[in-house]
Write an enzyme that holds these catalytic residues in place. Sequence first.
Site, mmCIF file in Angstrom:
data_model
loop_
_atom_site.group_PDB
_atom_site.id
_atom_site.type_symbol
_atom_site.label_atom_id
_atom_site.label_comp_id
_atom_site.label_asym_id
_atom_site.label_seq_id
_atom_site.Cartn_x
_atom_site.Cartn_y
_atom_site.Cartn_z
ATOM 1 N N ASP A 105 0.692 -0.986 0.411
ATOM 2 C CA ASP A 105 -0.223 -0.143 0.223
ATOM 3 C C ASP A 105 1.012 0.702 0.034
ATOM 4 O O ASP A 105 2.291 1.297 0.819
ATOM 5 C CB ASP A 105 -0.800 -0.343 1.717
ATOM 6 C CG ASP A 105 -1.800 -1.170 1.355
ATOM 7 O OD1 ASP A 105 -2.551 -1.620 0.332
ATOM 8 O OD2 ASP A 105 -2.204 -1.276 2.738
HETATM 9 N N1 URA Z 1 -1.245 -6.053 3.765
HETATM 10 C C1 URA Z 1 -1.797 -5.008 3.985
HETATM 11 O O1 URA Z 1 -2.665 -4.258 4.591
HETATM 12 N N2 URA Z 1 -1.185 -3.596 3.031
HETATM 13 C C2 URA Z 1 0.023 -3.799 2.924
HETATM 14 O O2 URA Z 1 0.487 -3.079 2.165
HETATM 15 C C3 URA Z 1 0.646 -4.905 2.765
HETATM 16 C C4 URA Z 1 0.117 -6.063 3.131
#
Ligand code: URA
Length: 244
Positions: A105
């Site tokens: 993310d």
């Molecule tokens: N899980 C999440 O919620 N975000 C990420 O970036 C990676 C795994």
Amino acid sequence: MALQRLDKVLSLLGCGSRKQTGAAIRAGRVSVNGQIVRDPAHKVTPVQDVLLFGGQPVRWRIGRYYMLNKPAGLVSARVDNLHETVLSLFPERERKRLFPVGRLDKDTEGLLLITDDGAFAHALTSPRRHVAKTYAAQVEGRLDLGAPQHFASGMTLADGTVCRPAKLEVLRTENGLTAVEVTLWEGKHHQVKRMVAAAGGHVAALKRLSIGPLRLDEALAPGSYRELSEEEVAALRAAASEGK
Ligand code: URA
């Protein structure tokens, strides 16, 4: 490093399908350390053994492979119309054909692989391979007492998404924040955040620590990267083919 089957290794290194590499081995077109080997199941040691396929040397690393310590604020994509991408951290002349392996993310930090090798990326991200990914999270709110068990047995989220068994380790609670480590063997959208939410918490900060056998090099400041060694690439390939 673990020994691996010759036909599988040659296939992973781009010499053809398992069927094609097996046939080439049986036909005497492959040598290991100067000796013709006719058994597709013959075990080789990644990086150390010298392989020739049809008389041509087989390179243990066929592309470019980087470990990036992704900073928060950049998106894990090649191009994005709205936001700066992780590739903006690479000088323009190096960027050609590179892409991130899977996604973190925008606000997640930590280990992100960058490569130009599509087969390598596919092997590590394919839902069929189950390569472990470990994250450190700072969690706000009170996690349910049964949260580790809830993770371990797998869970179905409110929208029907089925999450395979995962591992939640509660490390400590300080100033209202609980430090946890989460290991997943799959990679669904926002999965750590959504599983933690289902267990009563809210992820305030998230950082990926490892992918299979590869741990984020703590010497890398956020936003910096380094090339992976041949051993690291081979260990990731092995983890992808064994699914761990
Ligand atoms: N899980 C999440 O919620 N975000 C990420 O970036 C990676 C795994």
